[in-house]
Design a protein around this motif. Sequence first.
Motif, mmCIF file in Angstrom:
data_model
loop_
_atom_site.group_PDB
_atom_site.id
_atom_site.type_symbol
_atom_site.label_atom_id
_atom_site.label_comp_id
_atom_site.label_asym_id
_atom_site.label_seq_id
_atom_site.Cartn_x
_atom_site.Cartn_y
_atom_site.Cartn_z
ATOM 1 N N GLU A 35 -9.565 13.292 1.303
ATOM 2 C CA GLU A 35 -10.061 13.686 -0.019
ATOM 3 C C GLU A 35 -9.257 12.979 -1.101
ATOM 4 O O GLU A 35 -8.051 12.793 -0.980
ATOM 5 C CB GLU A 35 -9.917 15.197 -0.210
ATOM 6 N N LYS A 192 -8.595 6.918 2.341
ATOM 7 C CA LYS A 192 -9.441 8.106 2.443
ATOM 8 C C LYS A 192 -10.209 8.110 3.765
ATOM 9 O O LYS A 192 -10.280 9.139 4.462
ATOM 10 C CB LYS A 192 -10.406 8.130 1.250
ATOM 11 N N ASP A 213 -13.086 13.484 -5.424
ATOM 12 C CA ASP A 213 -13.985 14.498 -4.860
ATOM 13 C C ASP A 213 -13.846 15.822 -5.613
ATOM 14 O O ASP A 213 -14.827 16.524 -5.830
ATOM 15 C CB ASP A 213 -13.657 14.718 -3.379
ATOM 16 N N ARG A 214 -12.596 16.158 -5.989
ATOM 17 C CA ARG A 214 -12.340 17.371 -6.771
ATOM 18 C C ARG A 214 -11.359 17.051 -7.892
ATOM 19 O O ARG A 214 -10.632 16.059 -7.824
ATOM 20 C CB ARG A 214 -11.763 18.485 -5.887
ATOM 21 N N THR A 228 -15.484 20.701 -8.673
ATOM 22 C CA THR A 228 -16.055 19.667 -7.816
ATOM 23 C C THR A 228 -16.570 18.551 -8.724
ATOM 24 O O THR A 228 -17.370 18.802 -9.629
ATOM 25 C CB THR A 228 -17.211 20.225 -6.972
#
Length: 504
Positions: A35, A192, A213-214, A228
């Motif tokens: 991530e 990643k 991603d976040r 998100t």
Amino acid sequence: MSDQQEPALRLKGIVKTFPGVRALDGVDFEVMPGEVHALLGENGAGKSTLMKVLAGMHQPDEGQIIIAGKPVRMTTPIEAKAQGVVLIHQELSLVPEMSAAENIYLGELPLKRFGRVDWTTLFERSNAILKRLNCNFRGEVTVANLSIANQQMVEIARALTVDARVVVFDEPTASLTDAEKVVLFEIINDLKARGVGIVYISHRMDEIFTLSDRITVLRDGAYRGTLTTADTDEDEVTRLMIGRSLDLSRDTAEHSLGEVVLEVRDLSCAPLFKKISFSVRAGEVVGFYGLVGAGRTEIAETLFGLRSPDSGEILVDGSPVQINAPADAIKLGISLVPENRKEQGLVLSMNCRDNMTLPQVQNLTTGPFVSSGAEIAIFDKYRDKLEIKTPSWRQTTRVLSGGNQQKIVIGKWLSMHPRVLIVDEPTRGIDVGSKSEIHMLLRALAAQGYAVIVISSEMPEVLRVSDRIVAMYSGQIMREFTAEQVTEDSLVQAISGIRTSEVA
């Protein structure tokens, strides 16, 4: 990412207090394997402090660090690296006198018998990593001889020497060209794909929404929420960061332009720039935009007396002037906020007040002594005006966040009441809230009658603050635009070396 998957990293209830400042107030944060988790916040929000706790550079007062499900204690960066945590610093932490290869493998040089360095293996390994990063230099070169951008690539290369679980990138693109950024993003995506957890700290929203991603936001040392990336937008993130919506529109309030204050005629300094001609009027912001190496910073340094031109003229109020040193420029009312604040703009070991008043200390004397009260009055005025976050004027500038350091430099020159203010990369390394404030400040200074030159590598910045934009390519001015006629396409064409006739 599976919900049952164990986080690569979890920080729980991290508290860190420095004298007079609670830098982290019970912060929670996690990153999953594979991530990219962006960590955002204004300057002073606690991002870098949190990562220094993770990397063993600071010890938390409270809280836990959990790696792959197991609580760990990081007492040194070496221990953190042994746990698979690598921090790529915003501020370079290289040894200039050593080779790139030695810096890449610092602390873990390959050895032969009797503790001798295995130079052949060292250079083979480091050159393989540099080749993977598409670097145009080899591991044998001394770091001091590399550009800032290439030194940043050496810093990034360190992350590829270990079997990392978590890699933290703290403002990694601040000194990189667009081509180098592409390579960096490929490396991040490769890490990643290999299941490495990435923590990405940046003030550049386009990068955040491209890579992450976040997104987790800190404000005033406290956790404010996790979003998100695919389900949010820049407005929501900004509101979380600064507690309010941000107006990013251009200030279109009209103010009258005065006479030409600064004029440059056919100024040349081979091989950096040639035949440069432009003018700046009182009440006007002129933006200089171009790729790295276009000659913008070198022109600013020439106007401030840091370089000597080969030919051409500089005129102030219509009269030719000689600027042989910064003292000459300051007497003429020309000030420069430099691109590299740490090396050129500040004395890091000095306190905030002394940095702010340094250029005018000879004017603040009472008899043989410097008037402390006068110095403090100047500092207080610009601390409030620029919203500089520091517990006291006694704080050394070394420990301030990058954005607050930059504000000290800007305040130093504003306190001199210059007629011409040259600002080179005014918001590099500064958060979105402070960036907006500085943009409004530059426009307000123009409205007050200052002649302002802004050099920036960020297109939205020059479009927002400038009345006119000078587009440069390879040491030459390609085109000049007014704010009304400029478009993003025409600006990109101009800085790429395409002339108007070629477009037609």
